[in-house]
Design a protein around this motif. Structure first.
Motif, mmCIF file in Angstrom:
data_model
loop_
_atom_site.group_PDB
_atom_site.id
_atom_site.type_symbol
_atom_site.label_atom_id
_atom_site.label_comp_id
_atom_site.label_asym_id
_atom_site.label_seq_id
_atom_site.Cartn_x
_atom_site.Cartn_y
_atom_site.Cartn_z
ATOM 1 N N TYR A 39 0.866 -1.212 0.016
ATOM 2 C CA TYR A 39 -0.104 -0.067 0.189
ATOM 3 C C TYR A 39 0.881 1.259 0.067
ATOM 4 O O TYR A 39 0.612 2.182 -0.965
ATOM 5 C CB TYR A 39 -0.897 0.035 1.354
ATOM 6 N N ASN A 40 1.933 1.264 0.929
ATOM 7 C CA ASN A 40 2.802 2.480 0.947
ATOM 8 C C ASN A 40 3.663 2.403 -0.414
ATOM 9 O O ASN A 40 3.878 3.609 -0.839
ATOM 10 C CB ASN A 40 3.562 2.361 2.059
ATOM 11 N N SER A 78 1.667 4.462 -3.197
ATOM 12 C CA SER A 78 1.103 5.738 -3.046
ATOM 13 C C SER A 78 1.516 6.579 -3.841
ATOM 14 O O SER A 78 0.626 7.515 -4.330
ATOM 15 C CB SER A 78 1.502 6.134 -1.442
ATOM 16 N N ASP A 79 2.546 6.809 -4.271
ATOM 17 C CA ASP A 79 2.889 7.854 -5.481
ATOM 18 C C ASP A 79 2.451 7.548 -6.907
ATOM 19 O O ASP A 79 1.774 8.352 -7.361
ATOM 20 C CB ASP A 79 4.568 7.745 -5.893
ATOM 21 N N LYS A 86 -0.475 6.122 -7.268
ATOM 22 C CA LYS A 86 -1.928 6.264 -6.783
ATOM 23 C C LYS A 86 -2.166 7.837 -7.018
ATOM 24 O O LYS A 86 -3.325 8.361 -7.684
ATOM 25 C CB LYS A 86 -2.492 5.693 -5.660
ATOM 26 N N THR A 94 6.791 1.064 -8.599
ATOM 27 C CA THR A 94 5.867 0.448 -7.660
ATOM 28 C C THR A 94 5.898 -1.340 -7.874
ATOM 29 O O THR A 94 5.945 -1.943 -6.815
ATOM 30 C CB THR A 94 4.286 0.840 -8.078
#
Length: 125
Positions: free
Chosen positions: A25-26, A29-30, A32, A111
């Motif tokens: 998830y972390n 983040s960029d 998303k 990612t």
């Protein structure tokens, strides 16, 4: 009250996630954030204007009751979400779209690499 409920729900949901899930998830983040921004910019260009969202206090006359239970008019205040159109430079928005689109492949690759590292660092058993 709704924001507190949403925050509490998010905390409970994240607490149920594994370390691997949190890491992935972390790691994403960029990507998303870039995809959300791209969607916003595309919507702005399609409409021809942006939408500015704010919370504003609204006071109205509501119904209150005295000690005997009789109704009377009284001021009540609530928060209301207000959306207003905002002028944009369509050319600038298109340049921002092009810049973001050119960054997406690198963000997707980063990612994917980070997600794979998460799977190695936090194998699920």
């Amino acid at each position: 009250m709704k924001p507190l409920f949403a925050l509490g729900s998010l905390v409970l949901l994240l607490a149920a996630c594994s370390e691997q899930d949190m890491c992935i998830y972390n790691a994403s983040s960029d990507l998303k954030a870039a995809e959300r921004q791209l969607g916003t910019l595309r919507g702005n260009v399609a409409r021809g204007y942006a939408i500015h969202k704010t919370q504003e206090r609204v006071t109205y006359i509501g119904v209150c009751y005295d000690k005997q239970g009789d109704p009377y008019g009284c001021p009540k205040t609530e928060w209301e979400r207000v959306e207003r159109p905002v002028a944009i430079d369509v050319g600038d928005q298109r340049r921002q779209i092009a810049a973001l689109e050119s960054r997406l492949p690198a963000l997707r690759a980063a990612t994917a690499r980070a997600s794979q590292q998460c799977r190695v660092a936090y194998p699920e058993g």
